[in-house]
Design a protein around this motif. Structure first.
Motif, PDB file in Angstrom:
ATOM      1  N   ASP A 205      16.398  10.109 -11.815  1.00 53.28           N
ATOM      2  CA  ASP A 205      15.170  10.864 -12.091  1.00 53.28           C
ATOM      3  C   ASP A 205      15.121  12.116 -11.218  1.00 53.28           C
ATOM      4  O   ASP A 205      14.765  12.067 -10.046  1.00 53.28           O
ATOM      5  N   GLU A 206      15.481  13.236 -11.813  1.00 54.84           N
ATOM      6  CA  GLU A 206      15.546  14.494 -11.059  1.00 54.84           C
ATOM      7  C   GLU A 206      14.167  14.941 -10.556  1.00 54.84           C
ATOM      8  O   GLU A 206      14.049  15.484  -9.458  1.00 54.84           O
ATOM      9  N   VAL A 207      13.129  14.713 -11.346  1.00 56.61           N
ATOM     10  CA  VAL A 207      11.770  15.085 -10.920  1.00 56.61           C
ATOM     11  C   VAL A 207      11.369  14.277  -9.692  1.00 56.61           C
ATOM     12  O   VAL A 207      10.828  14.819  -8.722  1.00 56.61           O
ATOM     13  N   MET A 208      11.657  12.975  -9.717  1.00 49.32           N
ATOM     14  CA  MET A 208      11.338  12.118  -8.583  1.00 49.32           C
ATOM     15  C   MET A 208      12.101  12.571  -7.339  1.00 49.32           C
ATOM     16  O   MET A 208      11.549  12.643  -6.244  1.00 49.32           O
ATOM     17  N   ARG A 209      13.361  12.905  -7.519  1.00 43.10           N
ATOM     18  CA  ARG A 209      14.184  13.366  -6.399  1.00 43.10           C
ATOM     19  C   ARG A 209      13.627  14.665  -5.806  1.00 43.10           C
ATOM     20  O   ARG A 209      13.529  14.815  -4.590  1.00 43.10           O
ATOM     21  N   LYS A 210      13.223  15.594  -6.670  1.00 44.26           N
ATOM     22  CA  LYS A 210      12.672  16.867  -6.189  1.00 44.26           C
ATOM     23  C   LYS A 210      11.365  16.634  -5.428  1.00 44.26           C
ATOM     24  O   LYS A 210      11.151  17.220  -4.367  1.00 44.26           O
ATOM     25  N   LYS A 211      10.510  15.782  -5.946  1.00 42.41           N
ATOM     26  CA  LYS A 211       9.252  15.475  -5.260  1.00 42.41           C
ATOM     27  C   LYS A 211       9.518  14.815  -3.907  1.00 42.41           C
ATOM     28  O   LYS A 211       8.836  15.102  -2.925  1.00 42.41           O
ATOM     29  N   ALA A 212      10.514  13.939  -3.846  1.00 40.78           N
ATOM     30  CA  ALA A 212      10.863  13.278  -2.581  1.00 40.78           C
ATOM     31  C   ALA A 212      11.389  14.302  -1.575  1.00 40.78           C
ATOM     32  O   ALA A 212      11.060  14.240  -0.384  1.00 40.78           O
ATOM     33  N   GLN A 213      12.173  15.254  -2.034  1.00 42.13           N
ATOM     34  CA  GLN A 213      12.671  16.306  -1.143  1.00 42.13           C
ATOM     35  C   GLN A 213      11.518  17.153  -0.610  1.00 42.13           C
ATOM     36  O   GLN A 213      11.483  17.490   0.574  1.00 42.13           O
ATOM     37  N   GLU A 214      10.576  17.493  -1.472  1.00 42.12           N
ATOM     38  CA  GLU A 214       9.411  18.276  -1.044  1.00 42.12           C
ATOM     39  C   GLU A 214       8.576  17.500  -0.030  1.00 42.12           C
ATOM     40  O   GLU A 214       8.123  18.063   0.970  1.00 42.12           O
TER      41      GLU A 214
ATOM     42  N   LEU B  91       0.828  -1.202   0.000  1.00 45.80           N
ATOM     43  CA  LEU B  91       0.000   0.000   0.000  1.00 45.80           C
ATOM     44  C   LEU B  91       0.868   1.259   0.000  1.00 45.80           C
ATOM     45  O   LEU B  91       0.653   2.178  -0.802  1.00 45.80           O
ATOM     46  N   ILE B  92       1.860   1.286   0.870  1.00 46.20           N
ATOM     47  CA  ILE B  92       2.758   2.443   0.934  1.00 46.20           C
ATOM     48  C   ILE B  92       3.529   2.595  -0.373  1.00 46.20           C
ATOM     49  O   ILE B  92       3.666   3.699  -0.904  1.00 46.20           O
ATOM     50  N   ALA B  93       4.025   1.490  -0.916  1.00 50.22           N
ATOM     51  CA  ALA B  93       4.775   1.541  -2.173  1.00 50.22           C
ATOM     52  C   ALA B  93       3.916   2.094  -3.302  1.00 50.22           C
ATOM     53  O   ALA B  93       4.381   2.902  -4.114  1.00 50.22           O
ATOM     54  N   ASN B  94       2.660   1.687  -3.363  1.00 46.32           N
ATOM     55  CA  ASN B  94       1.772   2.191  -4.406  1.00 46.32           C
ATOM     56  C   ASN B  94       1.447   3.666  -4.199  1.00 46.32           C
ATOM     57  O   ASN B  94       1.328   4.416  -5.171  1.00 46.32           O
ATOM     58  N   CYS B  95       1.325   4.097  -2.952  1.00 45.84           N
ATOM     59  CA  CYS B  95       1.106   5.523  -2.666  1.00 45.84           C
ATOM     60  C   CYS B  95       2.328   6.334  -3.097  1.00 45.84           C
ATOM     61  O   CYS B  95       2.189   7.406  -3.689  1.00 45.84           O
ATOM     62  N   GLU B  96       3.516   5.828  -2.784  1.00 43.27           N
ATOM     63  CA  GLU B  96       4.747   6.512  -3.190  1.00 43.27           C
ATOM     64  C   GLU B  96       4.835   6.615  -4.705  1.00 43.27           C
ATOM     65  O   GLU B  96       5.239   7.652  -5.242  1.00 43.27           O
ATOM     66  N   LEU B  97       4.467   5.554  -5.396  1.00 38.86           N
ATOM     67  CA  LEU B  97       4.457   5.571  -6.860  1.00 38.86           C
ATOM     68  C   LEU B  97       3.470   6.620  -7.369  1.00 38.86           C
ATOM     69  O   LEU B  97       3.799   7.424  -8.254  1.00 38.86           O
ATOM     70  N   ARG B  98       2.270   6.630  -6.793  1.00 42.99           N
ATOM     71  CA  ARG B  98       1.221   7.551  -7.238  1.00 42.99           C
ATOM     72  C   ARG B  98       1.639   9.019  -7.099  1.00 42.99           C
ATOM     73  O   ARG B  98       1.340   9.833  -7.956  1.00 42.99           O
ATOM     74  N   ILE B  99       2.347   9.354  -6.010  1.00 42.70           N
ATOM     75  CA  ILE B  99       2.738  10.756  -5.815  1.00 42.70           C
ATOM     76  C   ILE B  99       4.076  11.076  -6.470  1.00 42.70           C
ATOM     77  O   ILE B  99       4.540  12.211  -6.412  1.00 42.70           O
ATOM     78  N   GLY B 100       4.699  10.064  -7.088  1.00 44.98           N
ATOM     79  CA  GLY B 100       5.883  10.319  -7.894  1.00 44.98           C
ATOM     80  C   GLY B 100       7.209  10.346  -7.157  1.00 44.98           C
ATOM     81  O   GLY B 100       8.156  10.959  -7.638  1.00 44.98           O
ATOM     82  N   VAL B 101       7.289   9.680  -6.000  1.00 42.93           N
ATOM     83  CA  VAL B 101       8.547   9.678  -5.254  1.00 42.93           C
ATOM     84  C   VAL B 101       9.235   8.313  -5.274  1.00 42.93           C
ATOM     85  O   VAL B 101      10.239   8.117  -4.591  1.00 42.93           O
ATOM     86  N   SER B 102       8.713   7.384  -6.063  1.00 41.64           N
ATOM     87  CA  SER B 102       9.265   6.035  -6.084  1.00 41.64           C
ATOM     88  C   SER B 102       8.919   5.357  -7.405  1.00 41.64           C
ATOM     89  O   SER B 102       7.869   5.630  -7.988  1.00 41.64           O
TER      90      SER B 102
END
Length: 76
Positions: free
Chosen positions: A41-50, A6-17
């Motif tokens: 993936d710079e976009v993924m990294r930026k979203k994870a930082q946010e 569930l967490i992995a799919n949420c992370e995928l959905r919001i673009g951090v994984s």
């Protein structure tokens, strides 16, 4: 195990994984490929930082206590 998926799919959905790796397909190659995706993936990294900034800005204990009190009917 369901919670992890569930967490992995949420992370995928919001673009951090990247997409979760099915249990039966986990190997050194699939893990390495997922790590390469994250590192490249710079976009993924930026979203994870946010997301990290948002999480650090939360008061998790206060939120948990409030949810507990709400569940008990102590607050509206």
């Amino acid at each position: 195990m369901r919670g992890v998926l569930l967490i992995a799919n949420c992370e995928l959905r919001i673009g951090v994984s990247p997409a979760p790796i099915p249990y039966k397909k986990v190997s050194d190659k699939t893990l390495a490929a997922a790590i390469e995706i994250v590192l490249g993936d710079e976009v993924m990294r930026k979203k994870a930082q946010e997301l990290g900034q948002k999480i650090r800005g939360e008061d998790g204990v206060a939120n948990a206590v409030e949810a507990f009190h709400r569940h008990l009917g102590l607050i509206g």
